[in-house]
Design an enzyme around this catalytic site. Structure first.
Site, mmCIF file in Angstrom:
data_model
loop_
_atom_site.group_PDB
_atom_site.id
_atom_site.type_symbol
_atom_site.label_atom_id
_atom_site.label_comp_id
_atom_site.label_asym_id
_atom_site.label_seq_id
_atom_site.Cartn_x
_atom_site.Cartn_y
_atom_site.Cartn_z
ATOM 1 C CE LYS A 88 -4.263 1.053 2.340
ATOM 2 N NZ LYS A 88 -4.962 0.916 3.612
HETATM 3 O O1 G3P Z 1 -7.642 1.772 5.377
HETATM 4 C C1 G3P Z 1 -7.963 2.970 4.787
HETATM 5 C C2 G3P Z 1 -9.351 3.500 5.060
HETATM 6 O O2 G3P Z 1 -10.303 2.511 4.848
HETATM 7 C C3 G3P Z 1 -9.496 4.273 6.322
HETATM 8 O O3 G3P Z 1 -10.806 4.442 6.736
HETATM 9 O O4 G3P Z 1 -12.474 5.001 8.479
HETATM 10 O O5 G3P Z 1 -10.074 5.697 8.797
HETATM 11 O O6 G3P Z 1 -11.512 6.816 7.110
HETATM 12 P P1 G3P Z 1 -11.229 5.561 7.836
#
Ligand code: G3P
Length: 222
Positions: A88
């Protein structure tokens, strides 16, 4: 559409993997930091669990470097942890440079922190395996996250880019539903959203009635 869990929590991953429909796991530095075990050990453990139930399931491991050279060094270490590890990489110019290199070496990448369709276009041109638009974080600042998913789908279809559209930062089952309707390739979601996808009150009510009726029928037979 493929379903990934967005977590580093082993218990959650185990529960979801056992159901037999999990296609992968995404992690990020924030999620890893919550778990209190070494990053490498965690990625290996996740890979072991998910591939036991689905040999093709992938695990995303994120680099910390912000320069291409550092990212490539990390990518080469991380990709040795397990053959199903996807690297990633953040959507910055150095990240795109690293993705272009890795794609030539057939190392799979997921370009993360995507907030615009132009960014997604750049990732596809570099040969990214996945692009991760963050829908929830866009909604949080008053934009429409799902509109970005629609735009990326249209661009990738216009030019037949093979980069998979992986919807991230999912906050509700409705985000999953709308992503599927748009034609996203993957949704990555917290465990609680995965659980919610199963729920419908009429399923519970219907099952209760079937079981009650079955019990009454068994009693009558005796
Ligand atoms: O892993 C990346 C992403 O899905 C993060 O999500 O909930 O932290 O905005 P969030």
């Amino acid at each position: 559409m493929e379903i990934f869990l967005d977590t580093g929590n082993i218990e959650e991953i185990q529960k979801a993997a056992e159901i037999g429909i999990l296609d992968g796991v995404t992690t990020n530095p924030t999620l890893v930091a919550k778990e209190g075990i070494s990053f490498e050990a965690l990625i290996k453990k996740i890979a072991r669990i998910v591939t036991k139930h689905n040999p093709r399931a992938i695990v995303n491991a994120e680099v910390i470097s912000t320069d291409a050279k550092g990212m490539l060094k990390e990518a080469s270490k991380l990709s040795k942890l397990h053959k199903n590890v996807v690297i990633k990489i953040p959507l910055i110019p150095e990240g795109i440079k690293a993705v272009a290199h890795l794609s030539k070496r057939k190392i799979r990448t997921n370009v993360t922190l995507c907030f615009s369709a132009n960014q997604a276009l750049l990732a596809a041109k570099a040969g990214a395996t996945y692009i991760s638009p963050f829908v929830g974080r866009l909604d949080d600042v008053g934009s429409r996250g799902l509109e970005l998913v629609e735009e990326i789908r249209a661009i990738y279809d216009n030019y037949n880019y093979k980069t998979k559209l992986l919807v991230a930062s999912i906050r509700s089952p409705d985000h999953v539903l709308k992503s599927a309707l748009i034609g996203a390739d993957v949704c990555t979601m917290p465990y609680k959203i995965f659980e919610k996808m199963f729920n419908h009150p009429l399923t519970d009510k219907g099952l209760e009635k079937f079981l009650d009726d079955w019990k009454a029928y068994q009693k009558k037979k005796r």
